[in-house]
Design a protein around this motif. Structure first.
Motif, PDB file in Angstrom:
ATOM      1  N   MET A 114      35.654  39.295  43.475  1.00 40.83           N
ATOM      2  CA  MET A 114      36.615  38.343  42.934  1.00 40.83           C
ATOM      3  C   MET A 114      35.961  37.485  41.858  1.00 40.83           C
ATOM      4  O   MET A 114      34.762  37.204  41.913  1.00 40.83           O
ATOM      5  N   VAL A 115      36.759  37.065  40.888  1.00 39.55           N
ATOM      6  CA  VAL A 115      36.285  36.218  39.801  1.00 39.55           C
ATOM      7  C   VAL A 115      37.199  34.992  39.696  1.00 39.55           C
ATOM      8  O   VAL A 115      38.315  34.979  40.211  1.00 39.55           O
ATOM      9  N   TYR A 116      36.700  33.974  39.019  1.00 29.39           N
ATOM     10  CA  TYR A 116      37.406  32.689  38.853  1.00 29.39           C
ATOM     11  C   TYR A 116      37.473  32.439  37.358  1.00 29.39           C
ATOM     12  O   TYR A 116      36.465  32.124  36.729  1.00 29.39           O
ATOM     13  N   GLU A 131      42.289  30.869  37.796  1.00 23.22           N
ATOM     14  CA  GLU A 131      42.822  31.786  38.811  1.00 23.22           C
ATOM     15  C   GLU A 131      41.720  32.658  39.376  1.00 23.22           C
ATOM     16  O   GLU A 131      40.776  33.040  38.666  1.00 23.22           O
ATOM     17  N   VAL A 132      41.856  32.960  40.654  1.00 26.36           N
ATOM     18  CA  VAL A 132      40.952  33.882  41.344  1.00 26.36           C
ATOM     19  C   VAL A 132      41.664  35.215  41.506  1.00 26.36           C
ATOM     20  O   VAL A 132      42.805  35.266  41.975  1.00 26.36           O
ATOM     21  N   PHE A 133      40.989  36.283  41.125  1.00 28.49           N
ATOM     22  CA  PHE A 133      41.566  37.618  41.272  1.00 28.49           C
ATOM     23  C   PHE A 133      40.432  38.629  41.254  1.00 28.49           C
ATOM     24  O   PHE A 133      39.270  38.296  40.964  1.00 28.49           O
ATOM     25  N   THR A 134      40.734  39.853  41.576  1.00 30.04           N
ATOM     26  CA  THR A 134      39.769  40.934  41.433  1.00 30.04           C
ATOM     27  C   THR A 134      40.346  41.985  40.497  1.00 30.04           C
ATOM     28  O   THR A 134      41.561  42.230  40.501  1.00 30.04           O
ATOM     29  N   ARG A 135      39.497  42.556  39.676  1.00 31.56           N
ATOM     30  CA  ARG A 135      39.968  43.573  38.738  1.00 31.56           C
ATOM     31  C   ARG A 135      40.168  44.927  39.406  1.00 31.56           C
ATOM     32  O   ARG A 135      40.915  45.764  38.924  1.00 31.56           O
ATOM     33  N   ARG A 136      39.473  45.135  40.520  1.00 30.33           N
ATOM     34  CA  ARG A 136      39.586  46.416  41.229  1.00 30.33           C
ATOM     35  C   ARG A 136      39.218  46.202  42.691  1.00 30.33           C
ATOM     36  O   ARG A 136      38.476  45.271  43.037  1.00 30.33           O
ATOM     37  N   LEU A 137      39.738  47.057  43.538  1.00 34.05           N
ATOM     38  CA  LEU A 137      39.346  47.052  44.938  1.00 34.05           C
ATOM     39  C   LEU A 137      38.063  47.868  45.097  1.00 34.05           C
ATOM     40  O   LEU A 137      37.753  48.722  44.255  1.00 34.05           O
ATOM     41  N   PRO A 138      37.304  47.645  46.164  1.00 34.92           N
ATOM     42  CA  PRO A 138      36.148  48.504  46.412  1.00 34.92           C
ATOM     43  C   PRO A 138      36.578  49.971  46.446  1.00 34.92           C
ATOM     44  O   PRO A 138      37.687  50.293  46.887  1.00 34.92           O
ATOM     45  N   LEU A 195      34.456  31.110  45.180  1.00 33.26           N
ATOM     46  CA  LEU A 195      34.157  32.544  45.144  1.00 33.26           C
ATOM     47  C   LEU A 195      33.224  32.951  46.278  1.00 33.26           C
ATOM     48  O   LEU A 195      33.365  34.037  46.848  1.00 33.26           O
ATOM     49  N   SER A 196      32.270  32.115  46.599  1.00 35.32           N
ATOM     50  CA  SER A 196      31.340  32.419  47.684  1.00 35.32           C
ATOM     51  C   SER A 196      32.090  32.650  48.993  1.00 35.32           C
ATOM     52  O   SER A 196      31.834  33.610  49.723  1.00 35.32           O
ATOM     53  N   TYR A 223      46.315  41.850  49.255  1.00 39.42           N
ATOM     54  CA  TYR A 223      46.327  41.674  47.806  1.00 39.42           C
ATOM     55  C   TYR A 223      45.888  42.963  47.130  1.00 39.42           C
ATOM     56  O   TYR A 223      45.378  43.900  47.782  1.00 39.42           O
ATOM     57  N   PHE A 224      46.032  43.001  45.793  1.00 38.76           N
ATOM     58  CA  PHE A 224      45.746  44.191  45.008  1.00 38.76           C
ATOM     59  C   PHE A 224      45.084  43.778  43.691  1.00 38.76           C
ATOM     60  O   PHE A 224      44.994  42.580  43.389  1.00 38.76           O
ATOM     61  N   PRO A 225      44.574  44.723  42.894  1.00 36.36           N
ATOM     62  CA  PRO A 225      43.953  44.342  41.626  1.00 36.36           C
ATOM     63  C   PRO A 225      44.898  43.495  40.780  1.00 36.36           C
ATOM     64  O   PRO A 225      46.064  43.832  40.593  1.00 36.36           O
ATOM     65  N   GLY A 226      44.382  42.378  40.290  1.00 34.71           N
ATOM     66  CA  GLY A 226      45.183  41.484  39.463  1.00 34.71           C
ATOM     67  C   GLY A 226      45.972  40.441  40.229  1.00 34.71           C
ATOM     68  O   GLY A 226      46.518  39.519  39.613  1.00 34.71           O
ATOM     69  N   SER A 227      46.045  40.549  41.539  1.00 36.84           N
ATOM     70  CA  SER A 227      46.773  39.539  42.319  1.00 36.84           C
ATOM     71  C   SER A 227      46.123  38.172  42.140  1.00 36.84           C
ATOM     72  O   SER A 227      44.925  38.021  42.396  1.00 36.84           O
TER      73      SER A 227
END
Length: 442
Positions: A327-329, A43-50, A137-138, A113-117
């Motif tokens: 974002m991370v994968y 899954e691709v998601f981000t832990r936090r927004l900028p 991710l790129s 989207y939001f953190p964890g989406s």
């Protein structure tokens, strides 16, 4: 529907080397260890927004689909890997047959989207999924950063025109992707012809200061431009003296002059003076376009100015201070064994420094209040609650290796406008704050 059906280029080269070497070394070790074929979910998601951002904007999904479709190891790529001894013979043989055959689900392009989406979910064997990490991710990190900046600028522009003009401020290929992402985020046009050619984005452009300086007088320059491009053109009026240039512009083009552009000075003050002067000269329908290192804060400061359109370059194509979305994968589930019928087992990284993740194959839905305004991003791994069944966000993008979710760029642009409108009003405030929606895990 495929790329040709939408009028998109079909001669895209292989994307297989848009990756990090460790993707291939992991593949080699998994093939040798007998785990390469284990069914896996990434899954691709981000832990936090900028910092200070209230929401994110997903952009680049269409480019991801193209990249997945063209991720193949042709003879030249295989020769490179062989010559550098990056992987062994059996791995090269496996790569020569590679075609992604799994499934991809994700938020549709333009969605917020939001953190964890879980904005993208990639399912298949470990081997075929792990190879796609870097290229996915790129694309998503770059395009979503640009789209988020564009969305903030669009929100404060209040319906006034927005022109993307940052091609000369970034890498030539990144410029094309940035134009596309900006269009998704709410911009109306681009100065970049490659973006217009590749993605059908409306293009605009008239002249720079060099054109005025080329001529013996400003009047000669204006006359040449009007004679070539018509009275509806946009004349650049700040090469020398703005007031004199405006008089000359109306004298040459008449009150039918399309627009004037201001590229320097106190834009708020100059715009008011130019508007008054144009009105006095009878050019009441002549529009005012302003440029000059604009960002969302500068655009907001011009809300009371008689400006009709903004041209934005550097700050847009660099994400207005946040050029990535972090974002991370991550692998979130894998089969208990190599048996194709083995159940999925949730897995998650546990580490210090806020980099832990939540395991399990996830769904996502957006809960709304009685007025239809979003109030929470709900993410879960179990059954979807009945009240959220029609609020789910992930859609199928690839099925059995075949792209099924490709859509026109206009659809992503329209979706973003609707998604942003469905957020609480504080989402578009430029003041710093936490994400406008909390992420709840069910």
């Amino acid at each position: 529907m495929n790329a040709a059906d939408l009028g998109l280029p079909v001669d895209v080269p292989s994307t297989a080397l848009f990756t990090d070497q460790y993707e291939l070394t992991m593949l080699q070790a998994a093939l040798r260890g007998g785990t390469a074929d284990r069914r896996s979910v990434f899954e691709v998601f981000t832990r936090r927004l900028p910092e200070g951002r209230r929401y994110g904007v997903l952009a680049g999904v269409g480019r991801v689909l193209d990249a997945v479709e063209n991720f193949r190891f042709d003879p030249a790529v295989l020769d490179f890997l062989r010559e550098r001894a990056i992987v062994d013979g059996p791995t090269l043989e496996w790569l020569s047959r590679y075609r992604f055959s799994g499934d991809v689900w994700g938020y549709p392009e333009g969605e917020v989207y939001f953190p964890g989406s879980p904005v993208l979910r990639v399912e298949g064997s470990f081997a075929e999924c792990v190879l796609l990490e870097t290229v996915i991710l790129s694309i998503l990190n770059h395009d979503s950063a640009i789209a988020a900046a564009a969305s903030r600028m669009s929100a404060v522009a209040g319906g006034r025109g927005l022109i993307e003009m940052g091609a000369r401020r970034t890498h030539e290929l990144a410029a094309v992707a940035a134009s596309r992402a900006a269009y998704v985020g709410g911009f109306d046009s681009t100065s970049d012809l490659a973006a217009g050619f590749r993605y059908g984005i409306p293009t605009v452009g008239t002249s720079a200061h060099a054109f005025t300086l080329l001529h013996d007088s400003e009047k000669d320059a204006f006359r040449a431009q009007v004679e070539s491009l018509g009275r509806g053109t946009t004349l650049l009026v700040d090469t020398y003296d703005v007031a004199e240039a405006v008089r000359t512009a109306v004298e040459v083009a008449g009150p039918e002059l399309g627009a004037v552009r201001i590229d320097s000075g106190d834009l708020l003050l100059v715009a008011h003076r130019v508007r008054a002067q144009l009105d006095e000269l009878g050019a009441r329908d002549t529009r005012i376009v302003v440029t000059s290192d604009l960002d969302e804060y500068a655009i907001a400061s011009l809300a009371a100015a008689p400006v009709d359109a903004y041209g934005v370059g550097t700050q847009l194509v660099t994400g207005s201070g946040h050029p990535t979305c972090s974002m991370v994968y991550k692998l979130v589930a894998r089969a208990a064994s190599a048996d194709p019928k083995a159940p999925l087992v949730p897995v998650a990284k546990k580490s210090l420094g806020g980099k832990a993740s939540v395991g399990g194959r996830k769904w996502a839905a957006r809960r709304t209040d009685a007025a239809g305004v979003a109030e929470a991003e709900v993410v879960g791994t179990g059954p979807v609650p009945p009240e959220l069944a029609d609020r789910q966000l992930l859609v199928r993008l690839v099925e059995g290796g075949q792209v099924v979710g490709r859509e026109p760029l206009e659809a992503a642009r329209s979706r973003h406008i609707a998604a942003r409108a469905g957020l609480p009003m504080s989402a578009v405030q430029l003041s710093r704050g936490e994400p406008v929606l909390p992420t709840e895990y069910a």
